[in-house]
Design a protein around this motif. Sequence first.
Motif, PDB file in Angstrom:
ATOM      1  N   CYS A  64      36.566  22.512 -20.512  1.00  0.00           N
ATOM      2  CA  CYS A  64      37.347  23.436 -21.343  1.00  0.00           C
ATOM      3  C   CYS A  64      36.610  23.730 -22.647  1.00  0.00           C
ATOM      4  CB  CYS A  64      38.732  22.857 -21.623  1.00  0.00           C
ATOM      5  SG  CYS A  64      39.840  22.935 -20.197  1.00  0.00           S
ATOM      6  N   ALA A  65      36.057  22.677 -23.275  1.00  0.00           N
ATOM      7  CA  ALA A  65      35.326  22.882 -24.529  1.00  0.00           C
ATOM      8  C   ALA A  65      34.178  23.860 -24.307  1.00  0.00           C
ATOM      9  CB  ALA A  65      34.802  21.545 -25.066  1.00  0.00           C
ATOM     10  N   ASP A  66      33.472  23.690 -23.198  1.00  0.00           N
ATOM     11  CA  ASP A  66      32.349  24.584 -22.905  1.00  0.00           C
ATOM     12  C   ASP A  66      32.813  26.026 -22.716  1.00  0.00           C
ATOM     13  OD1 ASP A  66      30.732  22.410 -23.066  1.00  0.00           O
ATOM     14  OD2 ASP A  66      30.499  22.146 -20.908  1.00  0.00           O
ATOM     15  N   LEU A  67      34.025  26.176 -22.184  1.00  0.00           N
ATOM     16  CA  LEU A  67      34.570  27.525 -21.982  1.00  0.00           C
ATOM     17  C   LEU A  67      35.133  28.114 -23.271  1.00  0.00           C
ATOM     18  CD1 LEU A  67      36.514  26.962 -18.656  1.00  0.00           C
ATOM     19  CD2 LEU A  67      34.706  28.660 -18.970  1.00  0.00           C
ATOM     20  N   GLY A  68      35.273  27.287 -24.292  1.00  0.00           N
ATOM     21  CA  GLY A  68      35.913  27.759 -25.511  1.00  0.00           C
ATOM     22  C   GLY A  68      37.431  27.664 -25.441  1.00  0.00           C
ATOM     23  N   VAL A  69      37.944  26.850 -24.545  1.00  0.00           N
ATOM     24  CA  VAL A  69      39.389  26.615 -24.446  1.00  0.00           C
ATOM     25  C   VAL A  69      39.713  25.346 -25.232  1.00  0.00           C
ATOM     26  CG1 VAL A  69      41.269  26.015 -22.865  1.00  0.00           C
ATOM     27  CG2 VAL A  69      39.540  27.710 -22.184  1.00  0.00           C
ATOM     28  N   SER A  70      40.705  25.402 -26.104  1.00  0.00           N
ATOM     29  CA  SER A  70      41.083  24.235 -26.900  1.00  0.00           C
ATOM     30  C   SER A  70      42.098  23.398 -26.134  1.00  0.00           C
ATOM     31  CB  SER A  70      41.723  24.679 -28.220  1.00  0.00           C
ATOM     32  OG  SER A  70      40.831  25.504 -28.926  1.00  0.00           O
ATOM     33  N   VAL A  71      41.755  22.124 -25.916  1.00  0.00           N
ATOM     34  CA  VAL A  71      42.718  21.215 -25.283  1.00  0.00           C
ATOM     35  C   VAL A  71      43.505  20.532 -26.392  1.00  0.00           C
ATOM     36  CG1 VAL A  71      42.997  19.174 -23.829  1.00  0.00           C
ATOM     37  CG2 VAL A  71      41.222  20.857 -23.294  1.00  0.00           C
ATOM     38  N   TYR A  72      44.820  20.702 -26.400  1.00  0.00           N
ATOM     39  CA  TYR A  72      45.646  20.090 -27.441  1.00  0.00           C
ATOM     40  C   TYR A  72      46.281  18.790 -26.976  1.00  0.00           C
ATOM     41  CZ  TYR A  72      45.401  23.889 -30.849  1.00  0.00           C
ATOM     42  OH  TYR A  72      44.974  24.782 -31.797  1.00  0.00           O
ATOM     43  N   TYR A  73      46.535  18.682 -25.684  1.00  0.00           N
ATOM     44  CA  TYR A  73      47.154  17.463 -25.155  1.00  0.00           C
ATOM     45  C   TYR A  73      46.584  17.153 -23.782  1.00  0.00           C
ATOM     46  CZ  TYR A  73      50.876  18.131 -28.642  1.00  0.00           C
ATOM     47  OH  TYR A  73      51.574  18.301 -29.802  1.00  0.00           O
ATOM     48  N   ILE A  93      39.230  30.845 -15.011  1.00  0.00           N
ATOM     49  CA  ILE A  93      39.728  30.748 -16.395  1.00  0.00           C
ATOM     50  C   ILE A  93      39.000  31.756 -17.280  1.00  0.00           C
ATOM     51  CG2 ILE A  93      39.884  29.257 -18.445  1.00  0.00           C
ATOM     52  CD1 ILE A  93      40.038  26.861 -16.425  1.00  0.00           C
ATOM     53  N   ALA A  94      37.667  31.798 -17.143  1.00  0.00           N
ATOM     54  CA  ALA A  94      36.871  32.710 -17.980  1.00  0.00           C
ATOM     55  C   ALA A  94      37.329  34.151 -17.804  1.00  0.00           C
ATOM     56  CB  ALA A  94      35.390  32.557 -17.647  1.00  0.00           C
ATOM     57  N   SER A  95      37.726  34.492 -16.562  1.00  0.00           N
ATOM     58  CA  SER A  95      38.148  35.874 -16.295  1.00  0.00           C
ATOM     59  C   SER A  95      39.440  36.229 -17.024  1.00  0.00           C
ATOM     60  CB  SER A  95      38.334  36.077 -14.786  1.00  0.00           C
ATOM     61  OG  SER A  95      39.523  35.437 -14.338  1.00  0.00           O
ATOM     62  N   LYS A  96      40.194  35.185 -17.438  1.00  0.00           N
ATOM     63  CA  LYS A  96      41.441  35.422 -18.178  1.00  0.00           C
ATOM     64  C   LYS A  96      41.237  35.448 -19.689  1.00  0.00           C
ATOM     65  CE  LYS A  96      43.513  35.032 -14.199  1.00  0.00           C
ATOM     66  NZ  LYS A  96      44.011  36.233 -13.510  1.00  0.00           N
ATOM     67  N   MET A  97      39.980  35.241 -20.119  1.00  0.00           N
ATOM     68  CA  MET A  97      39.722  35.028 -21.544  1.00  0.00           C
ATOM     69  C   MET A  97      38.874  36.107 -22.173  1.00  0.00           C
ATOM     70  SD  MET A  97      38.678  31.070 -21.677  1.00  0.00           S
ATOM     71  CE  MET A  97      38.498  31.150 -23.448  1.00  0.00           C
ATOM     72  N   SER A  98      39.001  37.317 -21.765  1.00  0.00           N
ATOM     73  CA  SER A  98      38.120  38.323 -22.325  1.00  0.00           C
ATOM     74  C   SER A  98      38.262  38.347 -23.845  1.00  0.00           C
ATOM     75  CB  SER A  98      38.471  39.689 -21.748  1.00  0.00           C
ATOM     76  OG  SER A  98      39.816  39.973 -22.035  1.00  0.00           O
ATOM     77  N   GLY A  99      37.128  38.457 -24.530  1.00  0.00           N
ATOM     78  CA  GLY A  99      37.175  38.593 -25.978  1.00  0.00           C
ATOM     79  C   GLY A  99      37.026  37.295 -26.743  1.00  0.00           C
ATOM     80  N   VAL A 100      37.128  36.123 -26.055  1.00  0.00           N
ATOM     81  CA  VAL A 100      36.952  34.858 -26.782  1.00  0.00           C
ATOM     82  C   VAL A 100      35.533  34.347 -26.536  1.00  0.00           C
ATOM     83  CG1 VAL A 100      37.765  32.500 -27.060  1.00  0.00           C
ATOM     84  CG2 VAL A 100      39.371  34.327 -26.471  1.00  0.00           C
ATOM     85  N   HIS A 101      34.857  33.970 -27.609  1.00  0.00           N
ATOM     86  CA  HIS A 101      33.488  33.471 -27.485  1.00  0.00           C
ATOM     87  C   HIS A 101      33.476  31.998 -27.106  1.00  0.00           C
ATOM     88  CE1 HIS A 101      31.878  37.146 -28.765  1.00  0.00           C
ATOM     89  NE2 HIS A 101      32.075  37.013 -30.067  1.00  0.00           N
ATOM     90  N   PRO A 102      32.475  31.544 -26.355  1.00  0.00           N
ATOM     91  CA  PRO A 102      32.368  30.115 -26.045  1.00  0.00           C
ATOM     92  C   PRO A 102      31.891  29.296 -27.243  1.00  0.00           C
ATOM     93  CG  PRO A 102      30.532  31.319 -25.085  1.00  0.00           C
ATOM     94  CD  PRO A 102      31.446  32.345 -25.697  1.00  0.00           C
ATOM     95  N   LEU A 103      32.043  27.958 -27.103  1.00  0.00           N
ATOM     96  CA  LEU A 103      31.629  27.030 -28.159  1.00  0.00           C
ATOM     97  C   LEU A 103      30.169  26.631 -27.983  1.00  0.00           C
ATOM     98  CD1 LEU A 103      34.716  24.659 -28.145  1.00  0.00           C
ATOM     99  CD2 LEU A 103      34.037  26.132 -30.038  1.00  0.00           C
ATOM    100  N   PHE A 104      29.464  26.494 -29.098  1.00  0.00           N
ATOM    101  CA  PHE A 104      28.108  25.945 -29.111  1.00  0.00           C
ATOM    102  C   PHE A 104      28.093  24.757 -30.072  1.00  0.00           C
ATOM    103  CE2 PHE A 104      27.610  30.291 -27.786  1.00  0.00           C
ATOM    104  CZ  PHE A 104      26.619  30.239 -26.807  1.00  0.00           C
ATOM    105  N   SER A 105      27.487  23.635 -29.638  1.00  0.00           N
ATOM    106  CA  SER A 105      27.480  22.429 -30.459  1.00  0.00           C
ATOM    107  C   SER A 105      26.078  21.899 -30.666  1.00  0.00           C
ATOM    108  CB  SER A 105      28.296  21.316 -29.784  1.00  0.00           C
ATOM    109  OG  SER A 105      29.654  21.555 -29.897  1.00  0.00           O
ATOM    110  N   ARG A 106      25.903  21.188 -31.776  1.00  0.00           N
ATOM    111  CA  ARG A 106      24.717  20.353 -31.962  1.00  0.00           C
ATOM    112  C   ARG A 106      25.185  18.940 -32.274  1.00  0.00           C
ATOM    113  NH1 ARG A 106      20.275  23.710 -35.585  1.00  0.00           N
ATOM    114  NH2 ARG A 106      20.370  25.639 -34.356  1.00  0.00           N
ATOM    115  N   MET A 107      24.437  17.970 -31.795  1.00  0.00           N
ATOM    116  CA  MET A 107      24.708  16.562 -32.066  1.00  0.00           C
ATOM    117  C   MET A 107      23.660  16.044 -33.026  1.00  0.00           C
ATOM    118  SD  MET A 107      26.951  15.039 -30.084  1.00  0.00           S
ATOM    119  CE  MET A 107      27.348  14.561 -28.419  1.00  0.00           C
ATOM    120  N   LEU A 108      24.081  15.249 -33.992  1.00  0.00           N
ATOM    121  CA  LEU A 108      23.133  14.503 -34.827  1.00  0.00           C
ATOM    122  C   LEU A 108      23.473  13.031 -34.671  1.00  0.00           C
ATOM    123  CD1 LEU A 108      23.223  16.775 -37.999  1.00  0.00           C
ATOM    124  CD2 LEU A 108      21.460  16.709 -36.231  1.00  0.00           C
TER     125      LEU A 108
END
Lengths: 415, 415
Positions: free
Chosen positions: A29-38, A168-183
């Motif tokens: 979900c994180a990779d798709l840009g979907v926020s998991v709340y619970y 899921i992605a097909s239902k999310m038009s217009g939302v950008h995915p998440l990009f992360s860096r780890m330190l």
Amino acid sequence: MRAEIIAVGTELLLGQIVNTNAQYLAQGCADLGVSVYYQTVVGDNESRLADALQIAKSRADLIICTGGLGPTQDDLTKDALAAFLGQKIVTHQPSMDHIEQVFGSRGIHMVESNRRQALMLEHSDPLTNDAGMAVGIALTQDGTHYILLPGPPKEMKPMFDLYAAPWIASKMSGVHPLFSRMLKFAGIGESTLEHELLDLIHAQTDPTIAPYAKESEVTIRITTRASSQAEADVKLEPLEQEIRSRLGDYIYASVDVPIEQEVIRIMKERKLLLAAAESCTGGLLGHMLTAVPGSSAVFRGGIVCYSNMLKNKLLDVPMSILEGAGAPGAVSAETAGILAEQMRLKADTDYAVAITGVAGPDESEGKPVGLVYLAIACKEGLPVVERLQLSGNRDNIKLRAAKAALYQLWKRLVV
Amino acid sequence: MRAEIIAVGTELLLGQIVNTNAQYLAQGCADLGVSVYYQTVVGDNESRLADALQIAKSRADLIICTGGLGPTQDDLTKDALAAFLGQKIVTHQPSMDHIEQVFGSRGIHMVESNRRQALMLEHSDPLTNDAGMAVGIALTQDGTHYILLPGPPKEMKPMFDLYAAPWIASKMSGVHPLFSRMLKFAGIGESTLEHELLDLIHAQTDPTIAPYAKESEVTIRITTRASSQAEADVKLEPLEQEIRSRLGDYIYASVDVPIEQEVIRIMKERKLLLAAAESCTGGLLGHMLTAVPGSSAVFRGGIVCYSNMLKNKLLDVPMSILEGAGAPGAVSAETAGILAEQMRLKADTDYAVAITGVAGPDESEGKPVGLVYLAIACKEGLPVVERLQLSGNRDNIKLRAAKAALYQLWKRLVV
């Protein structure tokens, strides 16, 4: 989009298995840009599952269920969802054909209940199961999306990656995915690190900053939404540089690897050899180093000089230093330095690390629990010794001492 | 009693870590006779945590939260519960003293936020943290029990076992407590063991039989409810004897201790000394032995002879055995035997264990991944060597090899 992950299975509630599916789906979900709340876990019980669906519907746009799609009586996720949504259950004929063909080809009698695995809801899309027989489901009703996946990870993962995630992605038009860096940080505690970054953490909006600690290492993850890697880099780079300008001395990697792996990588690249003399860590440092595949190109081995007898006999620490009134003792800068230097000579390596300390639970030589001396010897000059006072129980102190030794070694290699 | 487990942490919702705490607590509740109906995961967000508490209160008598007790800004579980229950936050002075003492003894500056770890609710019982700084909490309000535990498993597990579980048990009057016996097995796999006991497992009602496997050891737990230990013993004893009559050779303890602890106990009692020569395990065996408090009375230490150079130089294995066409090689019965015998002589111990094998991921000397030779040397006679073909990845093979060596040593000690 807000998601909730519901894992269905009494075996999870009894603690018989770990809910690794939730982690996999949360990452997905994180990779798709979907926020998991619970995330929720509920047993194989239709009314409690219905309650869980009701609560999830009130707080999520996307509900992903795993488990309970199999053939047995307690596999009731499809029935529960059908009742909850007021939909009929129908057969997905291609899945039924597949199930019959599987049993036919194996030449064994098919227990009737296996047909349950081909069921779907009347108004739903099937999700193909490439690794098993139970068909998955995706559907939207009253603005809420529902996805049902099988419980076994080897069926769930490919179904999510290949079929559910694109749905899921097909239902999310217009939302950008998440990009992360780890330190990845070593040699600094979580609270000190956060203190140094407090203004950034308080001011965070985009990118976000998340610190977390495990196994005596601290990780900072910085995350943003963007339409492309290049666009994300423009947002992430200045924040990473700001963090590096404050705490760069403690950052040993920008990918999620343990420090022992980074040490092995650097030494292998430079064709350097390593040995370790371990007293209070008892072999843990060697175990950590040899957990890294390919470590044999760097780590020649070492001596677990747990007793004074072996410190003296195998690593030539004079008994006059180890024991007797006024002697520095086994837990001392003198002993650590000799252990490192002698270890390096005996193993004929470029570097040697030595660790001696009091792991507890009782003090030793009148020295407190957690007192540790680390030494690093190399070909040039005298060994460098550091004194640490570590906290925690015996396990913590051993781990922290080994990680601290790796941090000291890493610093020597990169400075 | 119905329980709900709430794990608090955004890192769980992002899938950065697996929720192993939920499994541990679910098992712990099962052992106490508490039924877990739901598990929930919620992020570091006060209002969503409050919502989760409200839902949990409506469907559970006992709410166990893990995570969010640390020093940082996103550690807000205590604040959220205080607001939810309308209680004040107060300082638990012994915890504050402990925190100040920890920083004082390390001689480092304490960041002010660390004081947050000593906070508790006005009307709550403190739960001691033996492995960290954040104090836990237990309280009852309006008929619902609440327990807050830290997130790091190393802190959470001892706090639950030693302090939270007894606190929960004290609230469960009227229900007969559970009495269990543990039988700890080594040298036998879970499926073989289960096969041997299948009739007993199928017929179980009271006592119940539960096998489970972890860290390459299998445990059988037999459990009954009774009003007293004496009444429980009458029910448990015949079942234990039946299991022992079938599989007694593999049972090394009837309490939940790892085999290394039992080996140390026996050797300490008999005043026997031990050393270890480790190749493929890289120090893991020494680490496991020295994880047992008091192991220094038995374990003198050893040599991590990871490279052939150290096998030859420190343990006198001839190069003609280690390398060259037609030589037995480093992974061989010959090498294992010499390593054990030489290790015993150099450390002047009663016993020495040697382990040499192929941990993978690649084969070595043309020998397959998982091939391991163990040798045990003692004062009388030649070393006894055993050949094993282990399965699993690098970590599994190292662990299984070390556990197998301990099982062989234990057999030598007790036969």
